[in-house]
Design an enzyme around this catalytic site. Structure first.
Site, PDB file in Angstrom:
ATOM      1  N   PHE A 197       0.867  -1.180   0.000  1.00 44.04           N
ATOM      2  CA  PHE A 197       0.000   0.000   0.000  1.00 44.04           C
ATOM      3  C   PHE A 197       0.899   1.224   0.000  1.00 44.04           C
ATOM      4  O   PHE A 197       1.769   1.359   0.857  1.00 44.04           O
ATOM      5  CB  PHE A 197      -0.875  -0.042   1.261  1.00 44.04           C
ATOM      6  CG  PHE A 197      -1.796   1.141   1.429  1.00 44.04           C
ATOM      7  CD1 PHE A 197      -2.833   1.375   0.528  1.00 44.04           C
ATOM      8  CD2 PHE A 197      -1.647   2.004   2.501  1.00 44.04           C
ATOM      9  CE1 PHE A 197      -3.695   2.463   0.703  1.00 44.04           C
ATOM     10  CE2 PHE A 197      -2.506   3.087   2.676  1.00 44.04           C
ATOM     11  CZ  PHE A 197      -3.531   3.309   1.780  1.00 44.04           C
ATOM     12  N   THR A 238     -18.607  -3.759  16.355  1.00 45.13           N
ATOM     13  CA  THR A 238     -17.807  -2.743  17.047  1.00 45.13           C
ATOM     14  C   THR A 238     -18.329  -1.351  16.688  1.00 45.13           C
ATOM     15  O   THR A 238     -18.761  -1.102  15.563  1.00 45.13           O
ATOM     16  CB  THR A 238     -16.309  -2.857  16.711  1.00 45.13           C
ATOM     17  OG1 THR A 238     -16.136  -2.688  15.304  1.00 45.13           O
ATOM     18  CG2 THR A 238     -15.738  -4.214  17.124  1.00 45.13           C
ATOM     19  N   ASP A 255      -8.577  -4.820  13.830  1.00 44.68           N
ATOM     20  CA  ASP A 255      -7.814  -6.076  13.789  1.00 44.68           C
ATOM     21  C   ASP A 255      -7.372  -6.472  15.199  1.00 44.68           C
ATOM     22  O   ASP A 255      -7.477  -7.637  15.599  1.00 44.68           O
ATOM     23  CB  ASP A 255      -6.558  -5.929  12.912  1.00 44.68           C
ATOM     24  CG  ASP A 255      -6.899  -5.715  11.442  1.00 44.68           C
ATOM     25  OD1 ASP A 255      -8.018  -6.077  11.027  1.00 44.68           O
ATOM     26  OD2 ASP A 255      -6.027  -5.192  10.709  1.00 44.68           O
TER      27      ASP A 255
HETATM   28  N1  LIG Z   1     -11.453   5.966  20.021  1.00 44.78           N
HETATM   29  C1  LIG Z   1     -11.365   4.778  20.606  1.00 44.78           C
HETATM   30  N2  LIG Z   1     -11.038   4.676  21.901  1.00 44.78           N
HETATM   31  C2  LIG Z   1     -10.897   3.487  22.474  1.00 44.78           C
HETATM   32  N3  LIG Z   1     -11.091   2.313  21.865  1.00 44.78           N
HETATM   33  C3  LIG Z   1     -11.432   2.351  20.588  1.00 44.78           C
HETATM   34  C4  LIG Z   1     -11.577   3.568  19.868  1.00 44.78           C
HETATM   35  N4  LIG Z   1     -11.893   3.284  18.600  1.00 44.78           N
HETATM   36  C5  LIG Z   1     -11.961   1.953  18.531  1.00 44.78           C
HETATM   37  N5  LIG Z   1     -11.684   1.366  19.724  1.00 44.78           N
HETATM   38  C6  LIG Z   1     -11.705  -0.079  20.030  1.00 44.78           C
HETATM   39  O1  LIG Z   1     -11.525  -0.848  18.856  1.00 44.78           O
HETATM   40  C7  LIG Z   1     -12.705  -1.598  18.529  1.00 44.78           C
HETATM   41  C8  LIG Z   1     -12.894  -1.618  17.027  1.00 44.78           C
HETATM   42  O2  LIG Z   1     -12.987  -0.279  16.590  1.00 44.78           O
HETATM   43  P1  LIG Z   1     -13.822   0.162  15.294  1.00 44.78           P
HETATM   44  O3  LIG Z   1     -15.288  -0.102  15.511  1.00 44.78           O
HETATM   45  O4  LIG Z   1     -13.426   1.583  15.021  1.00 44.78           O
HETATM   46  O5  LIG Z   1     -13.230  -0.842  14.202  1.00 44.78           O
HETATM   47  P2  LIG Z   1     -13.065  -0.657  12.650  1.00 44.78           P
HETATM   48  O6  LIG Z   1     -14.043   0.380  12.166  1.00 44.78           O
HETATM   49  O7  LIG Z   1     -13.135  -2.012  12.062  1.00 44.78           O
HETATM   50  O8  LIG Z   1     -11.592  -0.049  12.566  1.00 44.78           O
HETATM   51  P3  LIG Z   1     -10.448  -0.297  11.476  1.00 44.78           P
HETATM   52  O9  LIG Z   1     -11.002  -1.187  10.422  1.00 44.78           O
HETATM   53  O10 LIG Z   1     -10.125   1.089  10.996  1.00 44.78           O
HETATM   54  O11 LIG Z   1      -9.341  -0.888  12.270  1.00 44.78           O
HETATM   55  C9  LIG Z   1     -13.795  -0.929  19.353  1.00 44.78           C
HETATM   56  O12 LIG Z   1     -14.855  -1.807  19.694  1.00 44.78           O
HETATM   57  C10 LIG Z   1     -13.026  -0.476  20.578  1.00 44.78           C
HETATM   58  O13 LIG Z   1     -12.833  -1.529  21.493  1.00 44.78           O
END
Ligand SMILES: Nc1ncnc2c1ncn2[C@@H]1O[C@H](COP(=O)(O)OP(=O)(O)OP(=O)(O)O)[C@@H](O)[C@H]1O
Ligand SMILES: [Mg+2]
Length: 329
Positions: free
Chosen positions: A102, A223, A257
């Site tokens: 990437f 999530t 992840d």
């Molecule tokens: N700002 C935050 N502060 C603390 N924990 C977070 C935060 N953002 C995400 N997390 C943790 O990570 C988990 C997964 O985050 P999220 O829902 O943003 O995943 P995603 O959208 O698949 O992210 P990506 O694919 O960009 O890694 C959340 O359930 C939480 O436990």
């Protein structure tokens, strides 16, 4: 419990341009674009969904089996993963192509110009999960993460026919798959992981309602970023698990992840859904506090102190006997 992690392995080259891209685009002269940006920053980071999840499992003391296609340039990445408990003996090495890469340049207004070269990843469809399953004496759980779309479908079909419990994690690849393909990825999964947006996209593309999706999987984990996650199991009350306390917010790339790796590690330790999500949330916070997706580290003691601080004594005391991080006690 032997956990296999199937999906992408990639290297990210992230550059910063100390100007504005738009100053280089001349209106009326865009037919022959030939631009080169003199960048002043380059960081190279190890990434890829399967590598990130396998690294997280390794960091918690498990020995996950990586199921991925890599390229002729994999040697360095291989030794890094191996040093962190990841079993890379079953990766497929392309004879000609490089590991997926990437390339992304960001300007001072945070506009980005990026390219993703799948390279060896497009050969992942040649991997036979059944061969890995036999070689390791039986996989107990496979998580199928973003990868070559045919590879994802093949692995899911193989898991189903071999009777290997699987976790579906279609994430970013859902954008390019149609409803029928998404159905094939999630139908019969033990665990389905998506974020809030991907949950809505699943329903829109498959035409299945939220309840209909839940009927087809054993457990659904959604999530919600900083709002934590929701765990649903048919016939059981819905569980909501908040995020772990953070010291700083540096870079959210890879939190999803990391969350999956913590969840699966606690599952392998025989813990319940709520504990799984708490361990997931804790390790996701470590990723959030670091630039890069595999740059965090913790001793067993540090991890347990932070888990106790976020989720209380019962959680810390249940997890402590299982944690054997390669970073020390
Ligand atoms: N700002 C935050 N502060 C603390 N924990 C977070 C935060 N953002 C995400 N997390 C943790 O990570 C988990 C997964 O985050 P999220 O829902 O943003 O995943 P995603 O959208 O698949 O992210 P990506 O694919 O960009 O890694 C959340 O359930 C939480 O436990
Ligand atoms: Mg994600």
């Amino acid at each position: 419990m032997k956990i296999a992690v199937a999906g992408s392995v990639a290297t990210d080259h992230l550059m910063t341009f100390p100007g504005r891209f738009r100053d280089s685009f001349v209106e009326g002269s865009l037919d022959n674009v030939s631009l080169s940006f003199l960048v002043d920053g380059l960081v190279v980071r190890r990434g890829g969904c399967a590598a990130n999840i396998a690294f997280g499992l390794g960091a918690l003391g498990l020995e996950p089996i990586l199921v991925a296609a890599v390229g002729i340039d994999f040697a360095d990445y291989n030794s890094w993963l191996t040093r962190h408990n990841v079993n890379t003996e079953h990766v497929f090495t392309s004879q000609e192509q490089h590991t997926a890469r990437f390339l992304c340049t960001t300007d001072m207004e945070l506009n980005q110009i990026a390219s993703f070269y799948p390279g060896a990843m497009s050969e992942a469809r040649m991997i036979e999960l059944g061969v890995v399953h036999a070689a390791v004496g039986g996989v107990d759980m496979v998580i199928i993460t973003p990868d070559d779309p045919d590879a994802m479908l093949n692995h899911t079909a193989a898991a189903r026919s071999l009777g290997i419990p699987f976790a579906a994690d279609p994430s970013q690849q859902m954008a390019r798959m149609d409803g029928e393909q998404i159905k094939r990825l999630i139908d019969g999964a033990e665990y389905l992981f998506t974020n809030e947006y991907e949950k809505a996209l699943t329903e829109q593309k498959t035409g299945w309602s939220s309840d209909e999706v839940l009927e087809r999987v054993k457990v659904r984990i959604t999530t919600h970023g900083a709002k934590g996650c929701v765990i649903e199991r048919r016939g059981a009350p819905v569980l909501t698990v908040p995020v772990a306390k953070e010291h700083s917010k540096i870079d959210p790339t890879g939190v999803g992840d990391a969350f999956r790796s913590g969840f699966l590690a606690a599952l392998a330790w025989g813990l319940g859904d709520e504990r799984c999500a708490q361990v997931g949330a804790m390790i996701a916070t470590y990723v959030l506090e670091h630039q890069g997706t595999q740059e965090y580290r913790f001793t067993d003691r540090e991890f347990i102190i932070r888990l106790r601080d976020s989720f209380g004594d019962a959680s810390a005391d249940e997890v402590a006997p299982h944690l054997h991080s390669p970073f020390g006690k």
